[in-house]
Design an enzyme around this catalytic site. Sequence first.
Site, PDB file in Angstrom:
ATOM      1  N   LEU A   1      58.213   4.063 168.269  1.00  0.00           N
ATOM      2  CA  LEU A   1      58.173   3.171 169.431  1.00  0.00           C
ATOM      3  C   LEU A   1      56.843   2.429 169.405  1.00  0.00           C
ATOM      4  O   LEU A   1      55.786   3.044 169.279  1.00  0.00           O
ATOM      5  CB  LEU A   1      58.328   3.961 170.728  1.00  0.00           C
ATOM      6  CG  LEU A   1      58.350   3.176 172.041  1.00  0.00           C
ATOM      7  CD1 LEU A   1      59.172   3.909 173.090  1.00  0.00           C
ATOM      8  CD2 LEU A   1      56.946   2.918 172.601  1.00  0.00           C
ATOM      9  N   ILE A   2      56.896   1.111 169.530  1.00  0.00           N
ATOM     10  CA  ILE A   2      55.704   0.271 169.504  1.00  0.00           C
ATOM     11  C   ILE A   2      55.658  -0.543 170.788  1.00  0.00           C
ATOM     12  O   ILE A   2      56.653  -1.164 171.172  1.00  0.00           O
ATOM     13  CB  ILE A   2      55.695  -0.673 168.292  1.00  0.00           C
ATOM     14  CG1 ILE A   2      55.973   0.096 166.999  1.00  0.00           C
ATOM     15  CG2 ILE A   2      54.377  -1.431 168.208  1.00  0.00           C
ATOM     16  CD1 ILE A   2      56.073  -0.784 165.753  1.00  0.00           C
TER      17      ILE A   2
ATOM     18  N   SER B   1      54.007 -10.571 170.223  1.00  0.00           N
ATOM     19  CA  SER B   1      53.217 -11.441 169.345  1.00  0.00           C
ATOM     20  C   SER B   1      52.171 -10.614 168.614  1.00  0.00           C
ATOM     21  O   SER B   1      52.051  -9.407 168.824  1.00  0.00           O
ATOM     22  CB  SER B   1      52.528 -12.549 170.167  1.00  0.00           C
ATOM     23  OG  SER B   1      51.588 -11.979 171.064  1.00  0.00           O
TER      24      SER B   1
ATOM     25  N   TYR C   1      36.596  -5.220 179.141  1.00  0.00           N
ATOM     26  CA  TYR C   1      37.446  -4.985 177.976  1.00  0.00           C
ATOM     27  C   TYR C   1      36.868  -3.883 177.098  1.00  0.00           C
ATOM     28  O   TYR C   1      37.581  -2.951 176.686  1.00  0.00           O
ATOM     29  CB  TYR C   1      37.588  -6.285 177.189  1.00  0.00           C
ATOM     30  CG  TYR C   1      38.436  -6.166 175.947  1.00  0.00           C
ATOM     31  CD1 TYR C   1      39.826  -6.146 176.029  1.00  0.00           C
ATOM     32  CD2 TYR C   1      37.857  -6.067 174.685  1.00  0.00           C
ATOM     33  CE1 TYR C   1      40.612  -6.039 174.901  1.00  0.00           C
ATOM     34  CE2 TYR C   1      38.636  -5.965 173.541  1.00  0.00           C
ATOM     35  CZ  TYR C   1      40.009  -5.948 173.649  1.00  0.00           C
ATOM     36  OH  TYR C   1      40.782  -5.832 172.517  1.00  0.00           O
TER      37      TYR C   1
END
Length: 279
Positions: free
Chosen positions: A7-8, A13, A151
């Site tokens: 599963l990704i 994109s 981030y």
Amino acid sequence: MSSKVVLITGTSSGIGLAAAVAAAQAGWRVVATLRDTGRADALRKAATEAGVELDVRRLDVTDEASVAAAVDGVIADHGRLDAVINNAGAGHVGTLENESVAEVRTVMEVNFFGVLHVSKAALPHLRASGGRLITVTSVGGVVGQPFNEAYCAAKFAVEGYMESLAPVAAKAGVTVSVVEPGAVATEFVNNIGVDLEGEVAAAGPYADALRAYLERTIGQFAGSAQTPAEAAEAVLEALTADRPAFRIQTSDWARGFTGTKLADVDGSAVLGLTGGWVG
């Protein structure tokens, strides 16, 4: 051909899309997830051009119910889960004085807590299969960078969490790895979700510093960025190598950059130490 299931997340994109196609080409059954399946056209086109099939499903990493439904659906339909690749994330540019703490929390929710939601739901099934938990972080999870406070904080958190989890998960038969991309073509400007000129105009006392940072960074992306497919090769290494390293950089540049901070570039020294703490 392998019957293993991966599963990704975040496959609309970039690295996620490229990793989904590469894993399918390597013989894996790929469950390619994204928050909005209406944005799956590029993913489906890439799969068709590569001659592979993907199981495309919705998964919003910030929604625990969505995560649970996706993982439960994989088990119901495929009967197993052998690997998870946490790739979903969101870029962010800003600095503390000019943004709200709520904005920082949003960055953490997607880039850190989203990883935890998916990993927690998947771990019982990865234990059952002796599987792999792979998380795409960033060189920004190793080296703090200007105007990337939120981030980098999220990516630092992911790196610390996974480095701490790795020896514990290993005792239960699950291999944990992180993949650290550097600059990847097209993603920075398209995915940080801000009006760059507008941000500079609104940066007040930080305007000159922000402009210098953006000019340097955009120039770097134009001159030395990897393609998503090149970066995805490191993800595939984590997925398929017999004994993948805990920490895998996607390029020589990324290895050099993280190496300015990490003497233990692949994570083996740290995990060799802490692995002994759990028996």
